[in-house]
Design an enzyme around this catalytic site. Structure first.
Site, mmCIF file in Angstrom:
data_model
loop_
_atom_site.group_PDB
_atom_site.id
_atom_site.type_symbol
_atom_site.label_atom_id
_atom_site.label_comp_id
_atom_site.label_asym_id
_atom_site.label_seq_id
_atom_site.Cartn_x
_atom_site.Cartn_y
_atom_site.Cartn_z
ATOM 1 N N ASP A 140 28.847 81.979 69.305
ATOM 2 C CA ASP A 140 29.119 82.376 67.922
ATOM 3 C C ASP A 140 29.325 81.128 67.076
ATOM 4 O O ASP A 140 30.435 80.768 66.730
ATOM 5 C CB ASP A 140 30.365 83.272 67.888
ATOM 6 C CG ASP A 140 30.622 83.813 66.492
ATOM 7 O OD1 ASP A 140 29.658 84.148 65.798
ATOM 8 O OD2 ASP A 140 31.806 83.892 66.088
ATOM 9 N N ILE A 141 28.208 80.491 66.779
ATOM 10 C CA ILE A 141 28.256 79.261 65.989
ATOM 11 C C ILE A 141 27.717 79.590 64.611
ATOM 12 O O ILE A 141 26.545 79.855 64.448
ATOM 13 C CB ILE A 141 27.447 78.155 66.704
ATOM 14 C CG1 ILE A 141 28.222 77.709 67.942
ATOM 15 C CG2 ILE A 141 27.158 77.005 65.746
ATOM 16 C CD1 ILE A 141 27.570 76.638 68.760
ATOM 17 N N GLU A 142 28.610 79.651 63.645
ATOM 18 C CA GLU A 142 28.178 80.061 62.297
ATOM 19 C C GLU A 142 28.315 78.878 61.351
ATOM 20 O O GLU A 142 29.076 78.917 60.407
ATOM 21 C CB GLU A 142 28.993 81.272 61.843
ATOM 22 C CG GLU A 142 28.885 82.443 62.810
ATOM 23 C CD GLU A 142 29.624 83.696 62.344
ATOM 24 O OE1 GLU A 142 29.749 83.874 61.122
ATOM 25 O OE2 GLU A 142 30.058 84.486 63.197
ATOM 26 N N GLN A 143 27.595 77.811 61.665
ATOM 27 C CA GLN A 143 27.748 76.588 60.891
ATOM 28 C C GLN A 143 26.498 76.272 60.085
ATOM 29 O O GLN A 143 25.411 76.725 60.411
ATOM 30 C CB GLN A 143 28.057 75.432 61.855
ATOM 31 C CG GLN A 143 29.413 75.601 62.539
ATOM 32 C CD GLN A 143 29.554 74.730 63.775
ATOM 33 O OE1 GLN A 143 29.123 73.578 63.791
ATOM 34 N NE2 GLN A 143 30.150 75.269 64.818
ATOM 35 N N MET A 206 24.346 89.974 62.828
ATOM 36 C CA MET A 206 25.579 90.307 62.091
ATOM 37 C C MET A 206 25.207 90.938 60.744
ATOM 38 O O MET A 206 25.271 90.300 59.699
ATOM 39 C CB MET A 206 26.424 89.043 61.911
ATOM 40 C CG MET A 206 26.840 88.416 63.255
ATOM 41 S SD MET A 206 27.838 86.921 63.059
ATOM 42 C CE MET A 206 26.588 85.719 62.588
#
Ligand SMILES: *[C@@H]1O[C@H](CO)[C@@H](O)[C@H](O)[C@H]1NC(C)=O
Ligand SMILES: *[C@@H]1O[C@H](CO)[C@@H](O)[C@H](O)[C@H]1NC(C)=O
Length: 326
Positions: A140-143, A206
């Site tokens: 879960d890397i939301e960068q 998402m």
């Protein structure tokens, strides 16, 4: 008063504590068989005895901690992403239901641009999963990432290498990655979506917070509007991602806005409230089946009320039921 510990003793003690801390293979489940990872073939997210609708639609659940997982609808759950504190009881229970439990993986991308540092982080995650008898990882890397930057390539490599390591070290394990509601629709989040989706088991889309970071004027609207949500999936499929690599995420939360512009409302009494309900979720679940997506899931399962109150019980049951494509 005993003698002071000699240096050899302290080494032994340190080794013993380390073994205890690492778990040292002590299965926390009453039945040790439940510590075995769920090792169904990775082609099917759903165990054969758990295919309710014939189409291998799985239910991917985010759990954020606490004990309400005891009241989830386990007849549907294929994977629980454990975003709360590690809970061995949850792991044992999920395994007893044939459901996978996966870790959460997140790290600042600047720390894994270097290949050796990346490998070290991956090995750490694999070791952690083994120690906790877990069945994979949800990355879960939301960068923010710029196209063709060092981080862009490092992120794709991370997902490829993580998947390879997990599949090798924990046979049948599952590696997934969380992507926005639409490729390149969120400001500065430009990833190699096809490369990422192809190398891991599947991506969790998402499909919520769709009003955030829009290019147009900021006017409130639905959190996850039906047409816009579906357009996101059509986009992912158009850029070459197999529908079987896509799990639809639906919001189990909403937004309550206080209206500012109403002339008859000096007290802030007017609100707009947007949320998905069993009806809107059913429509999305129908699309999952029709379009042949891998499954459906929600952010997050603990948003609902699991109290004994009969109204809450009925509504919560209806939310779970809505995940089943009719
Ligand atoms: C995406 O990743 C794949 C697999 O690593 C690679 O073959 C492809 O060239 C990449 N595409 C872009 C646009 O970076
Ligand atoms: C959603 O899409 C359908 C079919 O294209 C269209 O008829 C409908 O007007 C759209 N609804 C909204 C709110 O845009």
């Amino acid at each position: 008063m005993g003698r002071l510990l000699g240096s050899r003793d302290t080494h032994l003690l340190a080794a013993l504590l380390l073994r205890l801390w690492l778990g040292s293979g002590t299965c926390p489940c009453e039945n040790p068989v439940l510590c075995n990872p769920i090792s169904e073939s990775r082609e099917f997210e759903v165990r054969r005895n758990k295919v309710p609708y014939g189409n291998h639609v799985g239910v991917f659940v985010f759990d954020v901690g606490g004990k309400t997982w005891k009241l989830y609808d386990w007849s549907q759950i294929t994977t629980v992403a454990a975003f709360g504190k590690y809970d061995p009881e949850l792991m044992c229970y999920a395994h007893s239901k044939g459901s996978r439990v996966v870790l959460k993986g997140d790290i600042p991308l600047k720390k894994i641009v270097n290949p050796a540092a990346r490998t070290a982080w991956i090995n750490h995650q694999v070791a952690l999963a083994k120690r906790q008898y877990m069945d994979g990882i949800n990355i879960d890397i939301e960068q923010q990432v710029k196209k063709y930057s060092a981080k862009y390539y490092a992120l794709t490599a991370l997902v490829e290498e993580m998947t390879e390591a997990f599949h090798k070290e924990i046979p049948g394990s599952q590696v997934t990655f969380d992507v926005p509601w639409c490729p390149e629709c969120i400001y500065k989040r430009v990833y190699n979506y096809t490369g990422i989706a192809n190398s891991c088991d599947f991506v969790f889309v998402m499909s919520y917070d769709e009003q955030s970071q829009m290019w147009s004027r900021c006017i409130l609207g639905a959190n996850a509007p039906y047409n816009q949500t579906l357009a996101g999936y059509d986009n992912y499929i158009r850029i070459g991602i197999n529908p079987k690599k896509l799990v639809m995420g639906v919001p189990w939360y909403g937004y309550d806005y206080t209206c500012r512009g109403l002339s008859k409302d000096p007290g802030g009494a007017f609100h707009q409230v947007w949320f998905d309900n069993p009806r809107s979720i059913s429509l999305k679940a129908a699309y999952v089946k029709k379009r042949g997506l891998r499954g459906i899931g929600m952010w997050h399962a603990d948003c609902l009320s699991y109290s004994g109150d009969s109204a809450a019980q009925g509504q919560t049951a209806a939310m779970w039921e809505a995940l089943k494509p009719k």
